[in-house]
Design a protein around this motif. Structure first.
Motif, short mmCIF file in Angstrom:
data_model
loop_
_atom_site.label_atom_id
_atom_site.label_comp_id
_atom_site.label_asym_id
_atom_site.label_seq_id
_atom_site.Cartn_x
_atom_site.Cartn_y
_atom_site.Cartn_z
N ALA A 291 -42.44 -51.85 37.82
CA ALA A 291 -42.41 -52.25 39.15
C ALA A 291 -41.42 -51.50 39.95
O ALA A 291 -41.69 -51.34 41.21
N ALA A 292 -40.19 -51.41 39.46
CA ALA A 292 -39.17 -50.66 40.09
C ALA A 292 -39.52 -49.24 40.31
O ALA A 292 -39.37 -48.74 41.43
N LYS A 293 -40.10 -48.51 39.48
CA LYS A 293 -40.51 -46.98 39.51
C LYS A 293 -41.61 -46.91 40.52
O LYS A 293 -41.68 -45.93 41.46
N ASN A 303 -45.51 -39.75 43.49
CA ASN A 303 -46.32 -40.37 42.31
C ASN A 303 -45.20 -41.23 41.22
O ASN A 303 -44.33 -40.76 40.89
N ALA A 304 -45.62 -42.39 40.98
CA ALA A 304 -44.65 -43.19 40.16
C ALA A 304 -44.34 -42.70 38.84
O ALA A 304 -43.56 -42.76 38.21
N ALA A 305 -45.44 -41.68 38.17
CA ALA A 305 -45.35 -41.37 37.08
C ALA A 305 -44.13 -40.26 36.86
O ALA A 305 -43.51 -39.82 35.85
N GLY A 306 -43.54 -39.75 37.92
CA GLY A 306 -42.68 -38.96 38.01
C GLY A 306 -41.16 -39.65 38.00
O GLY A 306 -40.11 -38.79 38.01
N VAL A 307 -41.01 -40.83 38.31
CA VAL A 307 -39.80 -41.73 38.20
C VAL A 307 -39.55 -41.86 36.70
O VAL A 307 -40.42 -42.70 36.02
N LYS A 308 -38.25 -41.63 36.42
CA LYS A 308 -38.07 -41.74 34.82
C LYS A 308 -36.82 -42.39 34.64
O LYS A 308 -36.06 -42.14 35.59
N ASP A 309 -36.24 -43.02 33.61
CA ASP A 309 -35.14 -43.52 33.39
C ASP A 309 -34.58 -44.64 34.40
O ASP A 309 -33.29 -44.44 34.50
N VAL A 310 -35.39 -45.57 34.83
CA VAL A 310 -34.87 -46.79 35.26
C VAL A 310 -34.43 -47.65 34.23
O VAL A 310 -35.17 -48.02 33.13
N ILE A 311 -33.31 -48.03 34.38
CA ILE A 311 -32.69 -49.04 33.15
C ILE A 311 -32.41 -50.51 33.45
O ILE A 311 -31.98 -50.76 34.59
N VAL A 312 -33.05 -51.41 32.57
CA VAL A 312 -32.83 -52.76 32.88
C VAL A 312 -31.86 -53.64 31.95
O VAL A 312 -32.02 -53.41 30.75
N TRP A 313 -30.90 -54.04 32.41
CA TRP A 313 -29.73 -54.57 31.67
C TRP A 313 -29.65 -56.03 31.62
O TRP A 313 -30.28 -56.63 32.87
N GLY A 314 -29.39 -56.71 30.48
CA GLY A 314 -29.10 -58.35 30.61
C GLY A 314 -30.28 -59.01 30.07
O GLY A 314 -30.96 -58.86 29.42
N GLY A 318 -33.72 -63.42 33.42
CA GLY A 318 -33.08 -64.34 34.09
C GLY A 318 -31.95 -63.54 35.16
O GLY A 318 -32.73 -62.85 35.94
N CYS A 319 -30.79 -63.35 34.58
CA CYS A 319 -29.92 -62.65 35.52
C CYS A 319 -29.98 -60.92 34.84
O CYS A 319 -29.41 -60.84 33.79
N ASN A 320 -30.21 -60.16 35.76
CA ASN A 320 -30.20 -58.94 35.21
C ASN A 320 -29.99 -57.76 36.20
O ASN A 320 -29.66 -58.28 37.40
N TYR A 321 -29.90 -56.79 35.74
CA TYR A 321 -29.26 -55.56 36.57
C TYR A 321 -30.36 -54.30 36.55
O TYR A 321 -30.40 -53.66 35.46
N ILE A 322 -30.83 -53.84 37.55
CA ILE A 322 -31.61 -52.68 37.60
C ILE A 322 -30.73 -51.40 38.02
O ILE A 322 -30.18 -51.31 38.90
N ASP A 323 -30.54 -50.88 36.88
CA ASP A 323 -29.62 -49.56 37.08
C ASP A 323 -30.43 -48.24 37.49
O ASP A 323 -31.06 -47.81 36.60
N LEU A 324 -30.06 -47.64 38.58
CA LEU A 324 -30.62 -46.53 38.94
C LEU A 324 -29.67 -45.15 38.77
O LEU A 324 -30.40 -44.11 39.27
N SER A 325 -28.65 -45.41 38.32
CA SER A 325 -27.63 -44.43 38.23
C SER A 325 -28.25 -43.30 37.25
O SER A 325 -27.54 -42.06 37.49
N HIS A 326 -28.94 -43.53 36.30
CA HIS A 326 -29.28 -42.52 35.57
C HIS A 326 -30.85 -41.92 35.86
O HIS A 326 -31.28 -41.32 35.07
N THR A 327 -31.41 -42.57 36.91
CA THR A 327 -32.92 -42.27 37.20
C THR A 327 -33.29 -40.81 37.65
O THR A 327 -32.42 -40.38 38.59
N LYS A 328 -34.29 -40.12 37.05
CA LYS A 328 -34.55 -38.86 37.35
C LYS A 328 -36.13 -38.67 37.86
O LYS A 328 -36.65 -39.56 37.73
#
Length: 464
Positions: A291-293, A303-314, A318-328
């Motif tokens: 969904a984030a991609k 194209n959403a297929a070109g979004v890679k390496d979205v990280i979901v922590w936690g 519940g309480c989570n963190y969507i990390d985009l710092s490594h997204t390519k």
């Protein structure tokens, strides 16, 4: 005609000595036949006890040798061990063995290797003829209507792997399960060996290869306190885990999915099922990833297929963190272009396009979480696709170089406390997964991980 049965532990040197003598007798005597049975060292003791109990024999060592009297309907007559067999061969045929101890040990080692290889070949043949047993709990949930076709069409487990699906729920939903079964049977999937409904909890997970846990407490109960919901989840897993240990196959893979308490369900199954391999229990976070991609792709007109390496922590639900710092980003319309494998860091492109600063990064992350959380409830296709995607990666490997987020039992990676189920980046390969520990974690993410770890621990404490 003399027919002997020679059975022993695969790595037993005395079995090796008796085996070579038996082979010599069979090759040189026209009326002598031998049938050989080897057992893995881990299973030998139990097998020996069972065969002796069945025939009324007393024997405690490897090998065991008996004579089948063909003229008496195959009734067995115990000869004994290796020394008894040597005396038998010397007395009746004038032949004995002069094998040295070193030779016995070498042949015993070869026998064990051959036994292990034979077992592997037999297992592969069984896998070709026996379908994978897939169990789905809380199977009356609407997600099943989208999930079953994905599992049965060959895209998840492979185009040559047949499956059997077992739908588990309470008596209250028996008619719903029967309706699903009839509809799926009408679809006539070539790889679906069978589908059945189950409401007897004692028979749940029989011979299961894969278990998909979909139970969502919030969807089936009146409004209660959070502590009561957590306690109910714990009670359900307290029932499931021993049944998984008792009825499922040893290497069963368990996936915790749904919209509520997916980390907790995985944690409780590991806790209440101590013999279940923790590496075979994971929680699905792919819905948040995809969904984030998609949202980022719409924002960037790509194209959403070109979004890679979205990280979901936690805590996934519940309480989570969507990390985009490594997204390519791949194949993104920008000032810099390259070949198909060329990528650009998301944050660099956002800075280029929107001329913003670090504050926008935090705002974007919070906005993503808000929009995705609103969309998640009521979406069935997304949840089903997430489960199918994780299963496909688990069986066949994730795309090379890509990161996938799943909830797993922490072993202290990224300074996350050990012993809690926490969503983190992994890669799937060779039928398993490994944490992508080489990632560099910035200060903002590390602070988020500390807060999220505290939240997961508090949920666990509520179960006590």
């Amino acid at each position: 005609m003399a027919k002997l049965v020679l059975a022993g532990r695969a790595n037993c040197p005395h079995y090796a000595k008796a085996e070579l003598l038996a082979d010599y007798l069979q090759a040189n005597l026209p009326d002598f036949r031998v049938h050989k049975i080897t057992q893995h060292p881990d299973r030998w003791e139990q097998w020996l006890r069972d065969i002796c109990e069945m025939n009324g024999w007393e024997h405690r060592r490897s090998p065991i040798i008996w004579r089948e009297l063909l003229d008496r309907g195959g009734k067995g007559l115990l000869l004994g061990g290796v020394n008894d067999f040597l005396e038998y061969a010397q007395h009746y045929y004038g032949i004995t063995s002069t094998m040295l101890s070193e030779e016995m040990l070498d042949i015993a080692e070869e026998n064990l290797q051959a036994h292990v290889e034979t077992e592997k070949e037999e297992e592969e043949i069984r896998n070709l003829t026996n379908p994978l047993q897939i169990w789905i709990t809380s199977a009356s949930a609407p997600i099943c209507y989208q999930l079953i076709p994905l599992l049965a069409n060959g895209g998840v487990f492979g185009m040559t792997t047949e499956i059997s699906i077992h739908l588990l729920d309470t008596d209250e939903f028996k008619n719903v399960l029967c309706g699903i079964v009839m509809e799926v049977e009408d679809m006539a999937f070539p790889l679906l060996r069978g589908i059945s409904e189950h409401t007897e909890i004692d028979k749940a997970f029989l011979q299961a290869d894969v278990i998909i846990v979909l139970d969502d407490i919030l969807l089936k109960r009146e409004v209660q306190s959070l502590e009561n919901y957590i306690r109910e989840v714990s009670e359900i897993c307290h029932v499931y885990a021993p049944l998984i240990e008792k009825n499922a196959k040893k290497g069963v893979r368990v996936i915790s999915a749904g919209k509520t308490f997916v980390n907790l369900k995985a944690m409780m199954i590991i806790t209440y099922g101590p013999s279940i391999n923790p590496e075979n229990v994971i929680a699905v976070a792919t819905s948040w990833e995809t969904a984030a991609k998609a949202m980022l792709a719409r924002k960037l007109n790509m194209n959403a297929a070109g979004v890679k390496d979205v990280i979901v922590w936690g805590n996934i639900t519940g309480c989570n963190y969507i990390d985009l710092s490594h997204t390519k980003l791949y194949k993104c319309d920008s000032a810099v272009w390259g070949p198909a494998n060329f990528s650009r860091p998301l944050m660099n492109l956002i800075y280029d396009r929107y001329c913003t600063n670090l504050f926008f990064k935090v705002k974007l992350n919070n906005f993503l979480k808000f929009v995705i959380r609103e969309k998640m409830f009521g979406v069935r296709m997304l949840s089903a696709h997430a489960v199918a995607t994780v299963l496909r990666y688990w069986f066949h490997g994730s795309p090379p170089g890509e990161i996938v987020s799943v909830g797993i039992l922490s072993e202290g990676q990224f300074c996350i406390p050990e012993g809690i189920v926490f969503s983190m980046p992994v890669r799937f390969q060779n039928g398993g997964w490994e944490v992508v520990t080489e990632l560099e974690i910035n200060e903002t993410t590390q602070e988020a991980l500390e807060r999220l770890s505290h939240d997961v621990i508090q949920v666990m404490i509520s179960c006590i």
